[in-house]
Write a protein that holds these residues in place. Sequence first.
Motif, PDB file in Angstrom:
ATOM      1  N   ALA A 125       0.819  -1.208   0.000  1.00 39.10           N
ATOM      2  CA  ALA A 125       0.000   0.000   0.000  1.00 39.10           C
ATOM      3  C   ALA A 125       0.856   1.264   0.000  1.00 39.10           C
ATOM      4  CB  ALA A 125      -0.916  -0.007   1.217  1.00 39.10           C
ATOM      5  N   LEU A 126       2.017   1.207   0.650  1.00 37.32           N
ATOM      6  CA  LEU A 126       2.884   2.394   0.714  1.00 37.32           C
ATOM      7  C   LEU A 126       3.493   2.757  -0.619  1.00 37.32           C
ATOM      8  CD1 LEU A 126       4.649   1.853   4.159  1.00 37.32           C
ATOM      9  CD2 LEU A 126       2.884   3.526   3.592  1.00 37.32           C
ATOM     10  N   THR A 127       3.343   1.894  -1.614  1.00 40.22           N
ATOM     11  CA  THR A 127       3.806   2.243  -2.964  1.00 40.22           C
ATOM     12  C   THR A 127       2.805   3.137  -3.695  1.00 40.22           C
ATOM     13  OG1 THR A 127       2.801   0.248  -3.908  1.00 40.22           O
ATOM     14  CG2 THR A 127       5.078   0.082  -3.124  1.00 40.22           C
ATOM     15  N   GLN A 128       1.618   3.325  -3.114  1.00 45.49           N
ATOM     16  CA  GLN A 128       0.575   4.145  -3.726  1.00 45.49           C
ATOM     17  C   GLN A 128       0.529   5.502  -3.052  1.00 45.49           C
ATOM     18  OE1 GLN A 128      -3.176   2.048  -3.884  1.00 45.49           O
ATOM     19  NE2 GLN A 128      -2.158   0.058  -4.171  1.00 45.49           N
ATOM     20  N   ASP A 129       0.269   6.527  -3.830  1.00 46.53           N
ATOM     21  CA  ASP A 129       0.332   7.898  -3.325  1.00 46.53           C
ATOM     22  C   ASP A 129      -0.675   8.166  -2.214  1.00 46.53           C
ATOM     23  OD1 ASP A 129       2.348   8.453  -5.081  1.00 46.53           O
ATOM     24  OD2 ASP A 129       1.012   9.229  -6.641  1.00 46.53           O
ATOM     25  N   GLN A 130      -1.892   7.608  -2.327  1.00 49.05           N
ATOM     26  CA  GLN A 130      -2.929   7.927  -1.350  1.00 49.05           C
ATOM     27  C   GLN A 130      -2.590   7.414   0.043  1.00 49.05           C
ATOM     28  OE1 GLN A 130      -6.632   5.930  -2.052  1.00 49.05           O
ATOM     29  NE2 GLN A 130      -5.660   4.133  -2.962  1.00 49.05           N
ATOM     30  N   TYR A 131      -1.722   6.418   0.148  1.00 47.87           N
ATOM     31  CA  TYR A 131      -1.290   5.904   1.445  1.00 47.87           C
ATOM     32  C   TYR A 131       0.089   6.437   1.843  1.00 47.87           C
ATOM     33  CZ  TYR A 131      -5.053   2.568   0.628  1.00 47.87           C
ATOM     34  OH  TYR A 131      -6.267   1.992   0.366  1.00 47.87           O
ATOM     35  N   ARG A 132       0.971   6.641   0.865  1.00 46.82           N
ATOM     36  CA  ARG A 132       2.338   7.041   1.169  1.00 46.82           C
ATOM     37  C   ARG A 132       2.417   8.447   1.721  1.00 46.82           C
ATOM     38  NH1 ARG A 132       4.530   5.731  -3.476  1.00 46.82           N
ATOM     39  NH2 ARG A 132       4.287   7.805  -4.385  1.00 46.82           N
ATOM     40  N   SER A 133       1.434   9.267   1.453  1.00 43.16           N
ATOM     41  CA  SER A 133       1.489  10.673   1.863  1.00 43.16           C
ATOM     42  C   SER A 133       1.215  10.870   3.343  1.00 43.16           C
ATOM     43  CB  SER A 133       0.481  11.491   1.041  1.00 43.16           C
ATOM     44  OG  SER A 133      -0.830  10.986   1.229  1.00 43.16           O
ATOM     45  N   HIS A 134       0.747   9.847   4.050  1.00 46.00           N
ATOM     46  CA  HIS A 134       0.407  10.001   5.462  1.00 46.00           C
ATOM     47  C   HIS A 134       1.510   9.406   6.333  1.00 46.00           C
ATOM     48  CE1 HIS A 134      -3.569  11.371   4.418  1.00 46.00           C
ATOM     49  NE2 HIS A 134      -3.772  10.289   3.688  1.00 46.00           N
ATOM     50  N   VAL A 135       2.061  10.242   7.220  1.00 48.11           N
ATOM     51  CA  VAL A 135       3.105   9.771   8.125  1.00 48.11           C
ATOM     52  C   VAL A 135       2.575   8.687   9.060  1.00 48.11           C
ATOM     53  CG1 VAL A 135       4.731  10.474   9.936  1.00 48.11           C
ATOM     54  CG2 VAL A 135       4.235  12.023   8.027  1.00 48.11           C
ATOM     55  N   PHE A 136       1.299   8.785   9.414  1.00 45.97           N
ATOM     56  CA  PHE A 136       0.705   7.795  10.314  1.00 45.97           C
ATOM     57  C   PHE A 136       0.815   6.384   9.729  1.00 45.97           C
ATOM     58  CE2 PHE A 136      -2.770   5.309  12.070  1.00 45.97           C
ATOM     59  CZ  PHE A 136      -2.704   5.610  13.416  1.00 45.97           C
ATOM     60  N   ASN A 137       0.646   6.266   8.430  1.00 46.59           N
ATOM     61  CA  ASN A 137       0.725   4.950   7.795  1.00 46.59           C
ATOM     62  C   ASN A 137       2.136   4.375   7.875  1.00 46.59           C
ATOM     63  OD1 ASN A 137      -1.940   5.171   7.186  1.00 46.59           O
ATOM     64  ND2 ASN A 137      -1.636   5.745   5.041  1.00 46.59           N
ATOM     65  N   TRP A 138       3.135   5.230   7.747  1.00 47.09           N
ATOM     66  CA  TRP A 138       4.515   4.746   7.866  1.00 47.09           C
ATOM     67  C   TRP A 138       4.780   4.228   9.287  1.00 47.09           C
ATOM     68  CZ3 TRP A 138       7.882   4.170   3.909  1.00 47.09           C
ATOM     69  CH2 TRP A 138       7.563   4.796   2.706  1.00 47.09           C
ATOM     70  N   GLY A 139       4.231   4.943  10.283  1.00 40.49           N
ATOM     71  CA  GLY A 139       4.382   4.464  11.649  1.00 40.49           C
ATOM     72  C   GLY A 139       3.668   3.143  11.885  1.00 40.49           C
ATOM     73  N   SER A 140       2.469   2.998  11.315  1.00 38.40           N
ATOM     74  CA  SER A 140       1.726   1.745  11.456  1.00 38.40           C
ATOM     75  C   SER A 140       2.472   0.597  10.810  1.00 38.40           C
ATOM     76  CB  SER A 140       0.331   1.888  10.839  1.00 38.40           C
ATOM     77  OG  SER A 140      -0.411   2.892  11.486  1.00 38.40           O
ATOM     78  N   ALA A 141       2.974   0.834   9.607  1.00 36.21           N
ATOM     79  CA  ALA A 141       3.733  -0.216   8.925  1.00 36.21           C
ATOM     80  C   ALA A 141       5.016  -0.541   9.681  1.00 36.21           C
ATOM     81  CB  ALA A 141       4.049   0.211   7.498  1.00 36.21           C
ATOM     82  N   GLY A 142       5.665   0.506  10.232  1.00 37.63           N
ATOM     83  CA  GLY A 142       6.900   0.260  10.966  1.00 37.63           C
ATOM     84  C   GLY A 142       6.671  -0.563  12.226  1.00 37.63           C
ATOM     85  N   LEU A 143       5.620  -0.228  12.988  1.00 34.31           N
ATOM     86  CA  LEU A 143       5.321  -0.996  14.198  1.00 34.31           C
ATOM     87  C   LEU A 143       4.951  -2.441  13.863  1.00 34.31           C
ATOM     88  CD1 LEU A 143       3.267   1.596  16.298  1.00 34.31           C
ATOM     89  CD2 LEU A 143       5.572   0.754  16.749  1.00 34.31           C
ATOM     90  N   THR A 144       4.164  -2.612  12.817  1.00 32.33           N
ATOM     91  CA  THR A 144       3.803  -3.973  12.407  1.00 32.33           C
ATOM     92  C   THR A 144       5.034  -4.752  11.958  1.00 32.33           C
ATOM     93  OG1 THR A 144       1.631  -3.148  11.705  1.00 32.33           O
ATOM     94  CG2 THR A 144       2.295  -5.327  10.909  1.00 32.33           C
ATOM     95  N   GLY A 145       5.921  -4.076  11.224  1.00 39.52           N
ATOM     96  CA  GLY A 145       7.146  -4.743  10.780  1.00 39.52           C
ATOM     97  C   GLY A 145       8.058  -5.110  11.935  1.00 39.52           C
ATOM     98  N   LEU A 146       8.164  -4.224  12.930  1.00 35.65           N
ATOM     99  CA  LEU A 146       8.982  -4.543  14.104  1.00 35.65           C
ATOM    100  C   LEU A 146       8.397  -5.731  14.867  1.00 35.65           C
ATOM    101  CD1 LEU A 146       9.828  -0.964  15.453  1.00 35.65           C
ATOM    102  CD2 LEU A 146      11.386  -2.584  14.356  1.00 35.65           C
ATOM    103  N   PHE A 147       7.071  -5.798  14.930  1.00 38.00           N
ATOM    104  CA  PHE A 147       6.441  -6.928  15.611  1.00 38.00           C
ATOM    105  C   PHE A 147       6.752  -8.226  14.871  1.00 38.00           C
ATOM    106  CE2 PHE A 147       2.800  -9.787  16.230  1.00 38.00           C
ATOM    107  CZ  PHE A 147       2.816  -9.904  17.614  1.00 38.00           C
ATOM    108  N   VAL A 148       6.670  -8.205  13.541  1.00 37.41           N
ATOM    109  CA  VAL A 148       6.986  -9.405  12.756  1.00 37.41           C
ATOM    110  C   VAL A 148       8.456  -9.786  12.936  1.00 37.41           C
ATOM    111  CG1 VAL A 148       7.132 -10.344  10.422  1.00 37.41           C
ATOM    112  CG2 VAL A 148       5.150  -8.990  11.094  1.00 37.41           C
TER     113      VAL A 148
END
Length: 618
Positions: free
Chosen positions: A129-152
């Motif tokens: 999803a972060l490869t798409q502009d509508q999601y990549r523009s929000h910093v909150f999404n990067w934090g969500s993806a980062g926390l999920t990635g750290l958990f994995v």
Amino acid sequence: MPAQQSVVIPPQPNARRGLTLPSPSPRLRARAAAATVWYLRLVAVLNVVAVLSVPFRQEVNEHNTGRITMHREHAHHSGGFFTPYLATAGLVSATLAIFFVLVMRRRKRAAWVANLLLAGPLFALYLLALTQDQYRSHVFNWGSAGLTGLFVAALLIGRREFNAVGDPSNPKLALAVGAGSILVTGGLGTLLVHATNKLHGASLPDEIVYTLLRGVSVGPLADHIDNVHAPRWVDITINILLAAAFCLVLYACFRSPRGRRRLSVEDEEGLRRLLDKHGARDSLGYFALRRDKAVTWSPTGKAAVTYRVVGAVSLASGDPIGDPEAWPGAIDAWLAEARRHAWTPAVMGAGEEAGTIYARHGLDALELGDEAIVDVDDFSLEGRAMRVVRQAHNRVRRAGYTVRIRRHEDIPDDEMATLIELADQWRDGATERGFSMALGRLGDPRDGRCVLLECRDGDDRPRALLSFVPWGEHGLSLDLMRRDRNSENGLMEFMVVELLLRAKEIDVERVSLNFAMFRAVFERGARLGAGPFLRLWRSILSFFSRWWQIESLYRANAKYRPVWEPRFLLFAKSSDLPRIGIASARAEGFLTVPALPSFKRRKEQSEAAAEGAVTSSC
């Protein structure tokens, strides 16, 4: 010249295999495993706050409507936000996170697999999803993806820490419970929605879909069902119902093995051989022969720990059986078995020597009370201190009561059958109580060395029974106490005194009587100069003694002027004490759980009876 030192050259990785990645250190694995638990705790708290707090819930719901797992029109409407793994405004997610905290703390492999299957694909979807502009523009999404990635990543690093196995029947049970729960809770929720819907024209499928979506979240997830609008209290009720059903499914899916393995014939024979050699060490040793226990052996076979699994607690009792030098090996085997099945280890009534060895294996100790042991040579009814006991003994004897002392093997079968029937009639309640200091059977042919005291009145009618198990060659340990409620008071004291006075007739030198819980509190709290905390603790125990025999049991034992031997409770974590307390109460018969279905109960009873018959015939 100094001696030449040899240099060990590490083997080079095979060219075909490529480079070998270093495995995480044990400390890193442990920290990664702990990090997954703390993440789930944080998410659980946030989910509960999101449900209870309206402003915070609305803010989170705005983010949840943009989750990429929903329809794209909702993502577009909310601005393209998505939240970290398991962070939703719903009780189902909160329940799932809380339950994962519990099972991940116990290092269950199934919980690790479930989290990886849920979080791994979600993290991959977030990256896409972060490869798409509508999601990549929000910093909150990067934090969500980062926390999920750290958990994995933490899951993958700590995977070797999660090695506890579950019950093989869990998947089938979870499917059955899940199907039944969805039908019941979904049906109730649909009826509520149908009865309270404020809009017209809604079909039954619309109401069912609305109910299921409300079970996931109390947010606007179900708002796209145009013909359904239920009151807020209905949405919350549905979410609570589905969360409760989800708890049942999770419990069925991740429950620990029940530990129904019983003492086999071979194990009982091995334990009896150890008791023949080392049975004099522990007065509770013979109780290891209860056939509802399992056993783990030391690698040398010279020691063993017997235990019973009650509510996912591996409950051992007394000291290990056998050679003390081999106790550590048996304890290691028992703890490894507990870790493998995610059981909580605990020991009831361990002596001081065994408690010290258990403590070396990482268990903490808590003094439970003291065991009353009377040395026959030191016992006498003479003196002012024994006046009350002497008077009670003489009073019962003048009333015409007599005591007969025999080994079980010397009692004819028909007479033993009659005594067993009387013991069942005199039992206080339908439940057979006792575990750590009770054998749980009477009259078994293999227990011929046990001693039975039979008290008869002046008309030669049986009025009371005492049964003792062997404690080595020259000792006895109290097992069973039964008396006719309509008989003379003081029969038990009369029988104990008779045993102590006539113990030489059966070659007995010492007798272990009842266990007095918190004995030191009553004794020290009554002394001059006792501190305020000790006096308060004694007052609390005296208050509860109105319902449970705490102080009265101590005083009943103290009248024989015994030697007090401390007994300890061993446990791994202080947070496990409530669970251990409930398991101990269940094992001792003071707390009962709802009965199993009759067909399953009959099957287990028949299996136990068959095992007992085979053992008795040996």
